[in-house]
Motif scaffolding. Structure first.
Motif, PDB file in Angstrom:
ATOM      1  N   GLY A   5     -53.041   6.293  62.909  1.00 22.20           N
ATOM      2  CA  GLY A   5     -52.783   7.133  64.357  1.00 22.20           C
ATOM      3  C   GLY A   5     -52.943   8.461  64.520  1.00 22.20           C
ATOM      4  O   GLY A   5     -52.680   9.119  65.394  1.00 22.20           O
ATOM      5  N   ILE A   6     -52.931   9.325  63.269  1.00 23.11           N
ATOM      6  CA  ILE A   6     -52.949  10.681  63.060  1.00 23.11           C
ATOM      7  C   ILE A   6     -54.342  11.107  62.413  1.00 23.11           C
ATOM      8  O   ILE A   6     -54.717  10.689  61.297  1.00 23.11           O
ATOM      9  CB  ILE A   6     -51.678  11.268  62.095  1.00 23.11           C
ATOM     10  CG1 ILE A   6     -50.472  10.904  62.809  1.00 23.11           C
ATOM     11  CG2 ILE A   6     -51.808  12.637  61.920  1.00 23.11           C
ATOM     12  CD1 ILE A   6     -49.274  11.090  61.924  1.00 23.11           C
ATOM     13  N   ASN A   7     -54.869  12.186  63.198  1.00 23.95           N
ATOM     14  CA  ASN A   7     -55.980  12.660  62.792  1.00 23.95           C
ATOM     15  C   ASN A   7     -55.749  14.120  62.161  1.00 23.95           C
ATOM     16  O   ASN A   7     -54.816  14.399  62.055  1.00 23.95           O
ATOM     17  CB  ASN A   7     -57.032  12.740  63.948  1.00 23.95           C
ATOM     18  CG  ASN A   7     -56.592  13.543  64.945  1.00 23.95           C
ATOM     19  OD1 ASN A   7     -55.918  14.346  64.945  1.00 23.95           O
ATOM     20  ND2 ASN A   7     -57.129  13.433  66.369  1.00 23.95           N
ATOM     21  N   SER A   8     -56.841  14.706  61.632  1.00 21.72           N
ATOM     22  CA  SER A   8     -56.563  16.088  61.135  1.00 21.72           C
ATOM     23  C   SER A   8     -55.683  17.062  61.702  1.00 21.72           C
ATOM     24  O   SER A   8     -55.070  17.658  61.312  1.00 21.72           O
ATOM     25  CB  SER A   8     -57.954  16.425  60.386  1.00 21.72           C
ATOM     26  OG  SER A   8     -57.698  17.780  59.586  1.00 21.72           O
ATOM     27  N   SER A   9     -56.168  17.164  63.044  1.00 18.07           N
ATOM     28  CA  SER A   9     -55.976  17.967  64.063  1.00 18.07           C
ATOM     29  C   SER A   9     -54.274  17.809  64.368  1.00 18.07           C
ATOM     30  O   SER A   9     -53.551  18.630  64.195  1.00 18.07           O
ATOM     31  CB  SER A   9     -56.641  18.063  65.318  1.00 18.07           C
ATOM     32  OG  SER A   9     -56.106  18.922  66.308  1.00 18.07           O
ATOM     33  N   VAL A  10     -54.015  16.635  64.563  1.00 17.29           N
ATOM     34  CA  VAL A  10     -52.565  16.231  64.841  1.00 17.29           C
ATOM     35  C   VAL A  10     -51.597  16.440  63.611  1.00 17.29           C
ATOM     36  O   VAL A  10     -50.540  16.913  63.581  1.00 17.29           O
ATOM     37  CB  VAL A  10     -52.318  14.763  65.232  1.00 17.29           C
ATOM     38  CG1 VAL A  10     -50.985  14.437  65.430  1.00 17.29           C
ATOM     39  CG2 VAL A  10     -53.072  14.771  66.682  1.00 17.29           C
ATOM     40  N   ALA A  11     -52.222  16.194  62.191  1.00 23.76           N
ATOM     41  CA  ALA A  11     -51.484  16.320  61.216  1.00 23.76           C
ATOM     42  C   ALA A  11     -51.227  17.883  61.081  1.00 23.76           C
ATOM     43  O   ALA A  11     -50.095  18.124  60.422  1.00 23.76           O
ATOM     44  CB  ALA A  11     -52.388  15.717  59.782  1.00 23.76           C
ATOM     45  N   LYS A  12     -52.246  18.666  61.213  1.00 23.64           N
ATOM     46  CA  LYS A  12     -52.016  20.208  61.171  1.00 23.64           C
ATOM     47  C   LYS A  12     -50.795  20.534  62.361  1.00 23.64           C
ATOM     48  O   LYS A  12     -49.918  21.571  61.797  1.00 23.64           O
ATOM     49  CB  LYS A  12     -53.062  20.826  61.313  1.00 23.64           C
ATOM     50  CG  LYS A  12     -54.188  21.001  60.138  1.00 23.64           C
ATOM     51  CD  LYS A  12     -55.524  21.754  60.536  1.00 23.64           C
ATOM     52  CE  LYS A  12     -56.315  21.241  59.087  1.00 23.64           C
ATOM     53  NZ  LYS A  12     -57.727  22.122  59.563  1.00 23.64           N
ATOM     54  N   ASN A  13     -50.799  19.845  63.366  1.00 22.67           N
ATOM     55  CA  ASN A  13     -50.019  20.433  64.503  1.00 22.67           C
ATOM     56  C   ASN A  13     -48.458  19.836  63.926  1.00 22.67           C
ATOM     57  O   ASN A  13     -47.427  20.463  64.235  1.00 22.67           O
ATOM     58  CB  ASN A  13     -50.213  19.585  65.665  1.00 22.67           C
ATOM     59  CG  ASN A  13     -51.455  20.097  66.467  1.00 22.67           C
ATOM     60  OD1 ASN A  13     -51.907  21.393  66.046  1.00 22.67           O
ATOM     61  ND2 ASN A  13     -52.024  19.681  67.443  1.00 22.67           N
ATOM     62  N   ILE A  14     -48.260  18.877  63.230  1.00 24.08           N
ATOM     63  CA  ILE A  14     -47.093  18.185  62.696  1.00 24.08           C
ATOM     64  C   ILE A  14     -46.455  19.419  61.747  1.00 24.08           C
ATOM     65  O   ILE A  14     -45.365  19.836  61.828  1.00 24.08           O
ATOM     66  CB  ILE A  14     -47.376  16.835  62.108  1.00 24.08           C
ATOM     67  CG1 ILE A  14     -47.658  16.027  63.088  1.00 24.08           C
ATOM     68  CG2 ILE A  14     -45.790  16.587  61.195  1.00 24.08           C
ATOM     69  CD1 ILE A  14     -47.644  14.453  62.517  1.00 24.08           C
ATOM     70  N   VAL A  15     -47.344  19.854  60.823  1.00 22.89           N
ATOM     71  CA  VAL A  15     -47.039  20.810  59.742  1.00 22.89           C
ATOM     72  C   VAL A  15     -46.551  22.140  60.636  1.00 22.89           C
ATOM     73  O   VAL A  15     -45.751  22.691  60.043  1.00 22.89           O
ATOM     74  CB  VAL A  15     -48.079  21.109  58.930  1.00 22.89           C
ATOM     75  CG1 VAL A  15     -47.823  22.283  57.749  1.00 22.89           C
ATOM     76  CG2 VAL A  15     -48.354  19.813  57.842  1.00 22.89           C
ATOM     77  N   ALA A  16     -47.422  22.438  61.338  1.00 25.83           N
ATOM     78  CA  ALA A  16     -46.980  23.993  62.135  1.00 25.83           C
ATOM     79  C   ALA A  16     -45.772  23.726  62.948  1.00 25.83           C
ATOM     80  O   ALA A  16     -44.889  24.694  62.816  1.00 25.83           O
ATOM     81  CB  ALA A  16     -48.126  24.072  63.349  1.00 25.83           C
ATOM     82  N   TYR A  17     -45.442  22.471  63.633  1.00 24.23           N
ATOM     83  CA  TYR A  17     -44.185  22.236  64.349  1.00 24.23           C
ATOM     84  C   TYR A  17     -43.011  22.335  63.377  1.00 24.23           C
ATOM     85  O   TYR A  17     -42.134  22.811  63.482  1.00 24.23           O
ATOM     86  CB  TYR A  17     -44.236  20.942  65.005  1.00 24.23           C
ATOM     87  CG  TYR A  17     -42.802  20.538  65.652  1.00 24.23           C
ATOM     88  CD1 TYR A  17     -42.988  20.999  66.992  1.00 24.23           C
ATOM     89  CD2 TYR A  17     -41.838  19.906  64.998  1.00 24.23           C
ATOM     90  CE1 TYR A  17     -41.848  20.505  67.808  1.00 24.23           C
ATOM     91  CE2 TYR A  17     -40.634  19.547  65.967  1.00 24.23           C
ATOM     92  CZ  TYR A  17     -40.563  20.245  67.150  1.00 24.23           C
ATOM     93  OH  TYR A  17     -39.662  19.534  68.033  1.00 24.23           O
ATOM     94  N   ARG A  18     -43.249  21.713  62.109  1.00 27.96           N
ATOM     95  CA  ARG A  18     -42.019  21.494  61.108  1.00 27.96           C
ATOM     96  C   ARG A  18     -41.818  23.294  60.618  1.00 27.96           C
ATOM     97  O   ARG A  18     -40.523  23.487  60.291  1.00 27.96           O
ATOM     98  CB  ARG A  18     -42.737  20.947  59.993  1.00 27.96           C
ATOM     99  CG  ARG A  18     -41.685  20.363  58.863  1.00 27.96           C
ATOM    100  CD  ARG A  18     -42.307  19.392  58.152  1.00 27.96           C
ATOM    101  NE  ARG A  18     -43.382  20.081  57.199  1.00 27.96           N
ATOM    102  CZ  ARG A  18     -44.149  19.555  56.507  1.00 27.96           C
ATOM    103  NH1 ARG A  18     -44.167  18.102  56.652  1.00 27.96           N
ATOM    104  NH2 ARG A  18     -45.476  19.929  55.746  1.00 27.96           N
ATOM    105  N   GLU A  19     -42.763  23.916  60.294  1.00 29.09           N
ATOM    106  CA  GLU A  19     -42.860  25.022  59.970  1.00 29.09           C
ATOM    107  C   GLU A  19     -41.864  26.116  61.004  1.00 29.09           C
ATOM    108  O   GLU A  19     -41.258  27.233  60.705  1.00 29.09           O
ATOM    109  CB  GLU A  19     -44.151  25.960  59.545  1.00 29.09           C
ATOM    110  CG  GLU A  19     -44.432  25.264  58.307  1.00 29.09           C
ATOM    111  CD  GLU A  19     -46.145  25.753  57.984  1.00 29.09           C
ATOM    112  OE1 GLU A  19     -46.713  26.390  58.833  1.00 29.09           O
ATOM    113  OE2 GLU A  19     -46.676  25.250  56.886  1.00 29.09           O
TER     114      GLU A  19
END
Length: 717
Positions: free
Chosen positions: A498-512
């Motif tokens: 359910g997670i594509n590359s764009s959403v994956a980067k958003n998760i990391v950005a949110y975490r940071e």
């Protein structure tokens, strides 16, 4: 037969399982999600079956779509008949559909089309009528002489008519089907040298093998040899038999036209049918070989990705080299880079003493307990150097040689540059080599799957098919293991259902930006991660030391209430999970009755059973249950190997004709399929998998050709 019914028959499962699966796939559900969290809906179909069903479903949908296109095209030509429409509707493969469409497909200029333009089609029809009382065809042909149309003689007219007959024979679907079947059953593939030059293809310079028996790896080797202009390849079959098959279907009794029809049949075979069918047979052989190679590659990749991690160890990664020196990276137990440097223990510098002092200092300063050595250039010398170091270091230290496959691809990638912007490319490789034994899955997902190097002829595979299959393998492995939401790279996250590359980067950005995740529910605050994506991914993401222990399990948030009810029915609380007091949970659940608890909880028994397993082992890593990788502290060279030596080794690659085993020397040894077991086996994968630790016996050693022959017979009961 409708598609769901056909799939149920082919996969030998119930119609409701197929219909429910099609509905889930159509609704956007991912295969890992369906396999794990919709067991009641699919009857517990596993991910392998689900992926195969999805591929087959796509093919059948394309088949139905193509049938519609062909019917429309023939109807537009006003040539459709009820019989033809029925035949198209009954076709079970795209090849059959194309065979039926062939006579109506727009063609470039052919000898037959020229003959039709010259008005010779009635003469061809007269020949095909095979009337016993027809006049001599040569006399009949005189009626079609027309110099202005390019038919100056009766012989020219007959030749044109036979061209029309030959094309009709070539376009006949039943004729093509029967000849294709004959070739696949009786033909041979032949190869000869295309140039007078020695090469790796020399065994194929005068070679033939029945098409029905030739193994896939030989087909792929032959194809490559042909592409590289070392081989000429052909399909050989009995032309008389095949021409006879055409005549049998074409001729009816004795008529004056018989001799001309026989001649047309022979022409159809040699000029039109055989060249076309030869290409088709080559295509079938290549497709079969590629499909099998993709399956083997996928199986190997799965095993490699699921290798048990060497956890809680500080690792020194060493990327071997000669002139430029060996690059070193030390990473802590979490994979964080502690330091990097370069040593020169190998020629031409050979600064062994200085290199030893550096390694010993790093081991002492950072508490290194494992050294990971890449298997590329200068690997053997580097391994011997490290073995000497270990002998001189009092602390417990071991090493492992790991495959460098894909390390250079990763180190030069945009991802590596983002991860280590200040590092030299080769230092990035050293980091990757170190992390590969700490968590093979997390590190290898950063590399394009086909670059990992656990297949054969992967660069010859159909790109889309290979990428789809290998991508599915990575996705299944990632979701089987689960992903730490607070430490995973965006590369790893992008393989979560359910997670594509764009959403994956958003998760990391949110975490940071916001700090660590404390519960799965926070995912809904991540940009572009909506409720559908959350449903698909939540169960595969882990939050360690979060608000709820359930967030560190594979229990899906939709089943949290069922998990709590299960605990309550068995006399436990949520705070008991992971506290070491859950030993009686399974027994109490069985005593109460899983079916009863499942009914109260509103879930199925398969889901409840999965919840039960997760509550017993929160944060469980399924890889921990597999045999640990083989770590070494000494080293062998090929000259140390003697026939009949028994050694432990690690399976590095499995191919159609055997398995390559790392026995601690620079060159992996080959266990031929005939020496893998004491019994007959169809494929090496029936006996071994990548990463298996096996005992092998040395059969022979050829240092000049760098070949080691091994056997596993009688050693791995």
């Amino acid at each position: 037969m409708k598609i769901p019914e056909q799939l149920a028959k082919e996969f030998k499962i119930q119609l409701w399982q197929v219909e429910n699966t099609i509905e889930l796939i159509g609704g956007g559900a991912t295969i890992p999600f369906i396999a794990r969290y919709r067991k009641e809906v699919t009857g517990s179909l596993d991910d392998t079956v689900l992926r195969e069903l999805e591929v087959r479903l796509s093919y059948l949908k394309n088949l139905e779509s193509r049938k519609g296109e062909v019917i429309a095209a023939i109807t537009a030509q006003e040539k459709m008949t009820p019989e033809l429409e029925t035949a198209i509707g009954a076709a079970t493969t795209l090849v059959e559909v194309e065979d039926l469409y062939r006579p109506f497909r727009p063609k470039r200029k052919t000898r037959a089309s020229v003959a039709r333009e010259r008005g010779l089609e009635p003469l061809a029809e007269a020949l095909l009528s095979q009337s016993r009382d027809m006049k001599d065809p040569l006399l009949l042909a005189e009626e079609y002489i027309d110099g202005e149309k390019g038919v100056p003689t009766a012989e020219d007219a007959l030749n044109g008519a036979m061209d029309i007959v030959a094309e009709g024979v070539s376009d006949n679907a039943e004729t093509r089907k029967s000849l294709r079947s004959y070739l696949l059953r009786e033909a041979k593939i032949k190869t000869i040298a295309a140039k007078d030059e020695d090469s790796v293809y020399s065994m194929y310079y005068e070679f033939e093998e029945p098409v029905a028996k030739v193994p896939g790896h030989r087909i792929l080797a032959i194809n490559r040899g042909e592409r590289e202009d070392f081989l000429k390849v052909s399909i050989a079959a009995d032309a008389d038999v095949m021409t006879g098959m055409i005549c049998d279907s074409l001729l009816r009794g004795n008529s004056p036209a018989r001799a001309y029809l026989v001649k047309a049949a022979a022409d159809a075979f040699s000029r039109l049918l055989f060249p076309s069918l030869e290409n088709e047979v080559r295509g079938v052989l290549t497709e079969r070989a590629a499909d099998n190679a993709v399956k083997v590659f996928s199986a190997n990749l799965h095993q490699l990705l699921m290798q048990p991690p060497v956890k809680d160890r500080v690792v020194l990664g060493l990327d071997p080299a000669y002139r430029t020196g060996c690059k070193i990276a030390v990473v802590d137990a979490t994979g964080k880079v502690l330091t990097t440097t370069v040593i020169y223990p190998t020629p031409p510098q050979s600064k062994t003493a200085e290199a030893k002092r550096t390694v010993k200092a790093l081991v002492e300063k950072y508490g290194v307990s494992v050294i990971s050595i890449g298997n590329g250039t200068a690997s053997k010398e580097s391994e011997m150097f490290i073995a000497e170091c270990i002998g001189e270091i009092p602390s417990k230290l071991s090493y492992m040689v790991v495959s460098e496959a894909g390390a250079s691809v990763y180190s030069a990638s945009k991802l590596a540059a983002e991860e280590f912007p200040g590092f030299d490319v080769s230092l990035r490789s050293a980091v990757s080599i170190a992390r590969r034994i700490q968590d093979p899955l997390a590190e290898l997902v950063k590399i394009e799957p086909k670059a990992i190097g656990v297949g054969q002829y992967q660069h010859d595979m159909p790109k889309a098919k290979l990428e789809t299959s290998l991508g599915g393998v990575v996705e299944d492995c990632v979701n089987t293991v689960g992903v730490d939401l607070n430490t995973a790279s965006h590369s790893l996250l992008s393989y979560v259902a359910g997670i594509n590359s764009s959403v994956a980067k958003n998760i990391v950005a949110y975490r940071e930006e916001n700090g660590r995740f404390n519960d799965r529910g926070q995912l809904l605050k991540v940009p572009k991660l909506g409720k559908k994506a959350y449903e698909q991914c939540a169960g595969f993401l882990r939050v360690k030391d979060g608000k709820s222990v359930l967030d560190n399990t594979a229990v899906h948030p939709e089943s949290y209430s069922a998990a709590k009810l299960l605990l309550k029915e068995c006399g436990f609380k949520l705070t008991d999970v992971g506290a070491g007091s859950m030993g009686e949970l399974k027994d109490r659940a069985k005593k109460t009755g899983l079916s009863k608890i499942a009914e109260i909880a509103g879930v199925g028994v398969p889901t409840l059973s999965d919840i039960l397993d997760e509550l017993l082992k929160p944060g469980r890593d399924p890889r921990d249950e597999l045999p640990a990788p083989l770590l070494r502290s000494d080293v062998l060279s090929m000259s140390d190997l003697k026939p009949d030596m028994i050694l432990d080794g690690t399976v590095r690659n499995v191919i159609d004709f055997g398995a390559f085993v790392d026995i601690g020397v620079h060159q992996d040894g080959l266990v031929h399929i005939s020496r893998l077991a004491d019994r007959y086996i169809k494929h090496p994968l029936d006996v071994v998998k990548v990463g298996d630790i096996v005992k092998v016996k040395v059969i022979s050693v050829d240092e000049k050709k760098k070949r080691i022959a091994l056997s596993m017979k009688g050693l791995n009961a």
